[in-house]
Design a protein around this motif. Sequence first.
Motif, PDB file in Angstrom:
ATOM      1  N   LEU A  67      12.933 -25.732  79.242  1.00 60.17           N
ATOM      2  CA  LEU A  67      12.606 -24.363  79.643  1.00 60.17           C
ATOM      3  C   LEU A  67      12.553 -24.152  81.144  1.00 60.17           C
ATOM      4  O   LEU A  67      12.774 -23.029  81.605  1.00 60.17           O
ATOM      5  CB  LEU A  67      11.265 -23.947  79.036  1.00 60.17           C
ATOM      6  N   TRP A  68      12.258 -25.172  81.907  1.00 58.70           N
ATOM      7  CA  TRP A  68      12.054 -24.969  83.337  1.00 58.70           C
ATOM      8  C   TRP A  68      12.958 -25.835  84.211  1.00 58.70           C
ATOM      9  O   TRP A  68      13.669 -25.324  85.065  1.00 58.70           O
ATOM     10  CB  TRP A  68      10.584 -25.238  83.711  1.00 58.70           C
ATOM     11  N   THR A  69      12.928 -27.135  84.033  1.00 53.41           N
ATOM     12  CA  THR A  69      13.612 -28.040  84.953  1.00 53.41           C
ATOM     13  C   THR A  69      15.124 -27.867  84.923  1.00 53.41           C
ATOM     14  O   THR A  69      15.752 -27.683  85.973  1.00 53.41           O
ATOM     15  CB  THR A  69      13.249 -29.500  84.623  1.00 53.41           C
ATOM     16  N   ILE A  70      15.725 -27.905  83.764  1.00 55.80           N
ATOM     17  CA  ILE A  70      17.187 -27.808  83.663  1.00 55.80           C
ATOM     18  C   ILE A  70      17.705 -26.450  84.140  1.00 55.80           C
ATOM     19  O   ILE A  70      18.619 -26.396  84.958  1.00 55.80           O
ATOM     20  CB  ILE A  70      17.655 -28.140  82.227  1.00 55.80           C
ATOM     21  N   PRO A  71      17.135 -25.307  83.699  1.00 59.30           N
ATOM     22  CA  PRO A  71      17.643 -24.023  84.189  1.00 59.30           C
ATOM     23  C   PRO A  71      17.460 -23.818  85.700  1.00 59.30           C
ATOM     24  O   PRO A  71      18.363 -23.303  86.362  1.00 59.30           O
ATOM     25  CB  PRO A  71      16.834 -22.978  83.417  1.00 59.30           C
ATOM     26  N   LEU A  72      16.311 -24.226  86.236  1.00 60.75           N
ATOM     27  CA  LEU A  72      16.092 -24.053  87.672  1.00 60.75           C
ATOM     28  C   LEU A  72      17.038 -24.936  88.493  1.00 60.75           C
ATOM     29  O   LEU A  72      17.578 -24.493  89.507  1.00 60.75           O
ATOM     30  CB  LEU A  72      14.635 -24.354  88.032  1.00 60.75           C
ATOM     31  N   THR A  73      17.254 -26.157  88.050  1.00 57.27           N
ATOM     32  CA  THR A  73      18.186 -27.053  88.746  1.00 57.27           C
ATOM     33  C   THR A  73      19.606 -26.506  88.675  1.00 57.27           C
ATOM     34  O   THR A  73      20.325 -26.479  89.689  1.00 57.27           O
ATOM     35  CB  THR A  73      18.125 -28.462  88.133  1.00 57.27           C
ATOM     36  N   ALA A  74      20.029 -26.066  87.488  1.00 57.32           N
ATOM     37  CA  ALA A  74      21.385 -25.518  87.343  1.00 57.32           C
ATOM     38  C   ALA A  74      21.559 -24.259  88.190  1.00 57.32           C
ATOM     39  O   ALA A  74      22.603 -24.090  88.847  1.00 57.32           O
ATOM     40  CB  ALA A  74      21.667 -25.211  85.872  1.00 57.32           C
ATOM     41  N   SER A  75      20.569 -23.385  88.210  1.00 56.80           N
ATOM     42  CA  SER A  75      20.646 -22.163  89.019  1.00 56.80           C
ATOM     43  C   SER A  75      20.760 -22.488  90.500  1.00 56.80           C
ATOM     44  O   SER A  75      21.553 -21.880  91.227  1.00 56.80           O
ATOM     45  CB  SER A  75      19.412 -21.287  88.796  1.00 56.80           C
ATOM     46  N   PHE A  76      19.974 -23.453  90.947  1.00 60.77           N
ATOM     47  CA  PHE A  76      20.010 -23.854  92.351  1.00 60.77           C
ATOM     48  C   PHE A  76      21.387 -24.423  92.716  1.00 60.77           C
ATOM     49  O   PHE A  76      21.967 -24.052  93.739  1.00 60.77           O
ATOM     50  CB  PHE A  76      18.908 -24.887  92.617  1.00 60.77           C
ATOM     51  N   LEU A  77      21.921 -25.295  91.871  1.00 62.69           N
ATOM     52  CA  LEU A  77      23.232 -25.888  92.149  1.00 62.69           C
ATOM     53  C   LEU A  77      24.349 -24.849  92.137  1.00 62.69           C
ATOM     54  O   LEU A  77      25.258 -24.883  92.981  1.00 62.69           O
ATOM     55  CB  LEU A  77      23.527 -27.011  91.149  1.00 62.69           C
ATOM     56  N   ILE A  78      24.297 -23.906  91.206  1.00 60.30           N
ATOM     57  CA  ILE A  78      25.312 -22.849  91.145  1.00 60.30           C
ATOM     58  C   ILE A  78      25.218 -21.953  92.374  1.00 60.30           C
ATOM     59  O   ILE A  78      26.240 -21.584  92.961  1.00 60.30           O
ATOM     60  CB  ILE A  78      25.167 -22.042  89.834  1.00 60.30           C
ATOM     61  N   ALA A  79      23.993 -21.607  92.783  1.00 62.24           N
ATOM     62  CA  ALA A  79      23.820 -20.761  93.967  1.00 62.24           C
ATOM     63  C   ALA A  79      24.339 -21.459  95.222  1.00 62.24           C
ATOM     64  O   ALA A  79      25.024 -20.842  96.055  1.00 62.24           O
ATOM     65  CB  ALA A  79      22.349 -20.394  94.133  1.00 62.24           C
TER      66      ALA A  79
END
Length: 144
Positions: free
Chosen positions: A27-39
């Motif tokens: 719920l938190w770690t994977i989506p936030l990491t993916a969002s950061f890398l995509i940005a």
Amino acid sequence: MKIAEILLRPFSFLTIKHKSGVFAKILWTIPLTASFLIAITMAIFFRGIDIYGSSGIIYKTTAFIQNLPGFYIAALAAIATFGARNLNNLMQGSAPTMNIPFNGGLLTNEPLTRRLFLCSMFAYLTTLSFSLTLFGITVLSFAD
């Protein structure tokens, strides 16, 4: 029950806990990491990309997300009314737990059945997709 409690109740899915810690990662770690890398990737490699225009990322993403609530509501209705008895059993192994508002009180660390878990998940996804759609429309309205 207050209106704010009713509107925010689908977000109680985010309070699900499991002793393995897997929900926190999903719920938190994977989506936030993916969002950061995509940005970061978009900032470095796609500087001229249209974000706010009629063919921009926000417009296209909002158009896609607008279709999701119907599917989530249909799934929620099917799971809530489906007659399979095994949906009322506790989840196998060590069941995840959740704080559940009930009769004006709060049941803390209540083990989840499959039906309760799936209903909570689809209610959260429906609310999230509505929220993202409204956010996208708001951003596009102010961008013009």
